[in-house]
Scaffold this motif. Sequence first.
Motif, PDB file in Angstrom:
ATOM      1  N   SER A  63       9.400   1.590   7.214  1.00  0.00           N
ATOM      2  CA  SER A  63       8.342   0.579   7.209  1.00  0.00           C
ATOM      3  C   SER A  63       7.742   0.406   5.821  1.00  0.00           C
ATOM      4  N   ASP A  79      -0.148   7.551  12.379  1.00  0.00           N
ATOM      5  CA  ASP A  79       1.211   8.043  12.589  1.00  0.00           C
ATOM      6  C   ASP A  79       1.402   8.718  13.955  1.00  0.00           C
ATOM      7  N   LEU A 130       0.836  -1.211   0.000  1.00  0.00           N
ATOM      8  CA  LEU A 130       0.000   0.000   0.000  1.00  0.00           C
ATOM      9  C   LEU A 130       0.861   1.249   0.000  1.00  0.00           C
ATOM     10  N   GLY A 131       2.053   1.121   0.544  1.00  0.00           N
ATOM     11  CA  GLY A 131       2.924   2.281   0.582  1.00  0.00           C
ATOM     12  C   GLY A 131       4.168   1.989   1.387  1.00  0.00           C
ATOM     13  N   GLU A 132       5.096   2.921   1.328  1.00  0.00           N
ATOM     14  CA  GLU A 132       6.357   2.741   2.032  1.00  0.00           C
ATOM     15  C   GLU A 132       6.675   3.968   2.859  1.00  0.00           C
ATOM     16  N   GLY A 133       7.098   3.780   4.088  1.00  0.00           N
ATOM     17  CA  GLY A 133       7.551   4.885   4.928  1.00  0.00           C
ATOM     18  C   GLY A 133       9.062   4.835   5.000  1.00  0.00           C
ATOM     19  N   SER A 134       9.651   5.703   5.832  1.00  0.00           N
ATOM     20  CA  SER A 134      11.110   5.729   5.873  1.00  0.00           C
ATOM     21  C   SER A 134      11.689   4.480   6.551  1.00  0.00           C
ATOM     22  N   GLU A 172      -5.209   8.658   1.666  1.00  0.00           N
ATOM     23  CA  GLU A 172      -4.932   9.832   2.498  1.00  0.00           C
ATOM     24  C   GLU A 172      -5.818  11.014   2.125  1.00  0.00           C
ATOM     25  N   LEU A 176      -6.102   9.303   7.257  1.00  0.00           N
ATOM     26  CA  LEU A 176      -6.507   8.306   6.267  1.00  0.00           C
ATOM     27  C   LEU A 176      -8.033   8.257   6.200  1.00  0.00           C
ATOM     28  N   ASP A 202      -6.302  -1.189  10.989  1.00  0.00           N
ATOM     29  CA  ASP A 202      -7.449  -0.959  10.113  1.00  0.00           C
ATOM     30  C   ASP A 202      -6.954  -0.663   8.711  1.00  0.00           C
ATOM     31  N   ALA A 212      -4.428  -3.476   7.054  1.00  0.00           N
ATOM     32  CA  ALA A 212      -3.176  -2.877   6.583  1.00  0.00           C
ATOM     33  C   ALA A 212      -2.118  -3.344   7.571  1.00  0.00           C
ATOM     34  N   ALA A 265      -7.458   1.449   5.633  1.00  0.00           N
ATOM     35  CA  ALA A 265      -8.139   2.671   5.187  1.00  0.00           C
ATOM     36  C   ALA A 265      -8.139   2.667   3.660  1.00  0.00           C
ATOM     37  N   VAL A 299       3.938  -0.813   4.266  1.00  0.00           N
ATOM     38  CA  VAL A 299       2.568  -1.150   4.640  1.00  0.00           C
ATOM     39  C   VAL A 299       1.966  -2.030   3.551  1.00  0.00           C
ATOM     40  N   LYS A 310       1.582  -3.080   8.838  1.00  0.00           N
ATOM     41  CA  LYS A 310       2.804  -2.280   8.768  1.00  0.00           C
ATOM     42  C   LYS A 310       3.965  -3.165   9.197  1.00  0.00           C
TER      43      LYS A 310
HETATM   44  P1  ATP Z   1       7.266   7.945   7.419  1.00  0.00           P
HETATM   45  O1  ATP Z   1       7.413   6.717   8.242  1.00  0.00           O
HETATM   46  O2  ATP Z   1       8.463   8.244   6.612  1.00  0.00           O
HETATM   47  O3  ATP Z   1       6.743   9.124   8.172  1.00  0.00           O
HETATM   48  P2  ATP Z   1       4.698   7.220   6.439  1.00  0.00           P
HETATM   49  O4  ATP Z   1       4.114   7.689   7.705  1.00  0.00           O
HETATM   50  O5  ATP Z   1       4.025   7.590   5.178  1.00  0.00           O
HETATM   51  O6  ATP Z   1       6.202   7.638   6.301  1.00  0.00           O
HETATM   52  P3  ATP Z   1       3.828   4.545   6.871  1.00  0.00           P
HETATM   53  O7  ATP Z   1       3.006   4.899   8.053  1.00  0.00           O
HETATM   54  O8  ATP Z   1       4.685   3.339   6.941  1.00  0.00           O
HETATM   55  O9  ATP Z   1       4.865   5.658   6.512  1.00  0.00           O
HETATM   56  O10 ATP Z   1       2.889   4.457   5.624  1.00  0.00           O
HETATM   57  C1  ATP Z   1       3.351   4.154   4.336  1.00  0.00           C
HETATM   58  C2  ATP Z   1       2.225   4.321   3.330  1.00  0.00           C
HETATM   59  O11 ATP Z   1       1.206   3.349   3.555  1.00  0.00           O
HETATM   60  C3  ATP Z   1       1.551   5.667   3.346  1.00  0.00           C
HETATM   61  O12 ATP Z   1       1.536   6.184   2.045  1.00  0.00           O
HETATM   62  C4  ATP Z   1       0.137   5.440   3.790  1.00  0.00           C
HETATM   63  O13 ATP Z   1      -0.772   6.143   2.990  1.00  0.00           O
HETATM   64  C5  ATP Z   1      -0.072   3.947   3.593  1.00  0.00           C
HETATM   65  N1  ATP Z   1      -0.816   3.460   4.776  1.00  0.00           N
HETATM   66  C6  ATP Z   1      -0.372   3.510   6.048  1.00  0.00           C
HETATM   67  N2  ATP Z   1      -1.271   3.003   6.902  1.00  0.00           N
HETATM   68  C7  ATP Z   1      -2.336   2.622   6.156  1.00  0.00           C
HETATM   69  C8  ATP Z   1      -3.628   2.049   6.479  1.00  0.00           C
HETATM   70  N3  ATP Z   1      -3.958   1.770   7.739  1.00  0.00           N
HETATM   71  N4  ATP Z   1      -4.477   1.806   5.463  1.00  0.00           N
HETATM   72  C9  ATP Z   1      -4.120   2.102   4.194  1.00  0.00           C
HETATM   73  N5  ATP Z   1      -2.944   2.642   3.829  1.00  0.00           N
HETATM   74  C10 ATP Z   1      -2.052   2.915   4.792  1.00  0.00           C
END
Ligand code: ATP
Length: 312
Positions: free
Chosen positions: A46, A176, A40-44, A119, A165, A113, A61, A115, A48, A63
């Motif tokens: 993590s 977050d 679904l996406g990537e954080g710095s 976003e 979200l 959950d 979702a 979402a 997801v 993480k």
């Molecule tokens: P960072 O950790 O760098 O602040 P981030 O907060 O975007 O980045 P994650 O919380 O790991 O990192 O989320 C990564 C991506 O996954 C994001 O683009 C977010 O939109 C998506 N995502 C996170 N949580 C959910 C969720 N519960 N449902 C759907 N998509 C999600």
Amino acid sequence: SNPSEEWAAKLKVVEKNSDGTTQTRIIRRTSSDFKFERELGEGSYSTVMLAHDIHTEKPYAVKVLDKRHIVKEKKVKYVNIEKESLNILGRRNGIVHLFFTFQDEYSLYFVLDYASNGELLSLIKKYGSLNEEVTKYYTCQLIDALKYIHDSGIIHRDLKPENILLDQDWKIQITDFGTAKFLDKDPSTGAFIDDGRAKSFVGTAEYVSPELLNDKAVGKPCDIWALGCIIFQMIAGKPPFKATNDYLTFQQVMKVKYAFSAGFPSIIRDLVKRILVPIPGDRPTIKEIKKHLFFQDINWKASETSIWYTPP
Ligand code: ATP
């Protein structure tokens, strides 16, 4: 305490034997209980993933955090704060719910959950800006959820449209909580103390309050400031303070230098003006914001029926 024990704690079940005695069994949910579908996406630190519980078919979702990376980057504290905040907040309208946590040799897993509508930032970008009615719909939910977060003794500190979200019914789910701060409790009254002192920089340049930049003060008014920025952004399509780099953005924030575009609705303009003031003590509280003319048709008490109404 043993971290593995702690990470498995939510999954302990007490079972009754036929002779009336009980035994505690730990059902370890593992990644093999989930069918991972796609990223679904990537954080710095993590990734997801969308995953289905193979027993119930429910989508989540998940993480996935890389242990070695977290330790190397000194993010252990943030991961624990995120988990602890979500556990304190529990299952509540407006907050992403953490169902389970588990780990294996390489990773920590947060089962959250799902979402499905992404976003709030993507929604604003898709339409350029949101109209008054849609802005009110999301703002009411934000105010309601933020009050609950603050009443639980937590300051979010990084509220922004990327961290809001939207679920399948277009209801907000704030996420977050890695940089959240827990307020201390007054030992005599049991009430949370908002002394405004936190002494560490966290957050995102565009949504950071002047008091954090000036004297590193953090309290509930910081989240209120971010709320003001988000309301502005929904109408204007861009945050009030945004320059070519963070340093220049900070200059704008400290001078509270921003401008309303022509056609910005006057009632929302009035609300934003009241919120975006430099002295945190001069900023309205959530209670005061709820009384603003913009919300005169909102029945805050019956939150289930009027705030969380059918999306416009
Ligand atoms: P960072 O950790 O760098 O602040 P981030 O907060 O975007 O980045 P994650 O919380 O790991 O990192 O989320 C990564 C991506 O996954 C994001 O683009 C977010 O939109 C998506 N995502 C996170 N949580 C959910 C969720 N519960 N449902 C759907 N998509 C999600």
